[in-house]
Design an enzyme around this catalytic site. Structure first.
Site: not given
Length: 84
Positions: A77, A81
């Site tokens: 994350h 991403h």
């Protein structure tokens, strides 16, 4: 305070021109610059001609702040991403 503008390179326009293609390589963009999320968002706004509506400088500053908020060491994350 880190000056991210001094650390980041402007990516090769050939990479960003492929943003609409299925073979767009976000990891190649990540290697080119530290602002992958900002450059993807910027490219989309340019392609959709949204800077007629939105102020570029405010948008640029906003995107940089979002990008800086991502933890670079997070393996999943992260801003890459989000850009993908």
């Amino acid at each position: 305070q880190i000056d991210y503008d001094q650390l980041c390179k402007i990516p090769d326009s050939n990479i960003l021109n492929k943003i609409d293609n299925n073979d767009f390589n976000i990891f190649k963009l990540e290697k080119e610059t530290c602002f992958s999320f900002m450059y993807v968002a910027n490219s989309i706004f340019i392609k959709k001609d949204l800077f007629k509506i939105y102020d570029y400088e405010r948008f640029d500053n906003f995107m940089k702040e979002i990008e800086k908020g991502y933890i670079k060491t997070n393996p999943y994350h992260n801003s890459t991403h989000a850009a993908d």
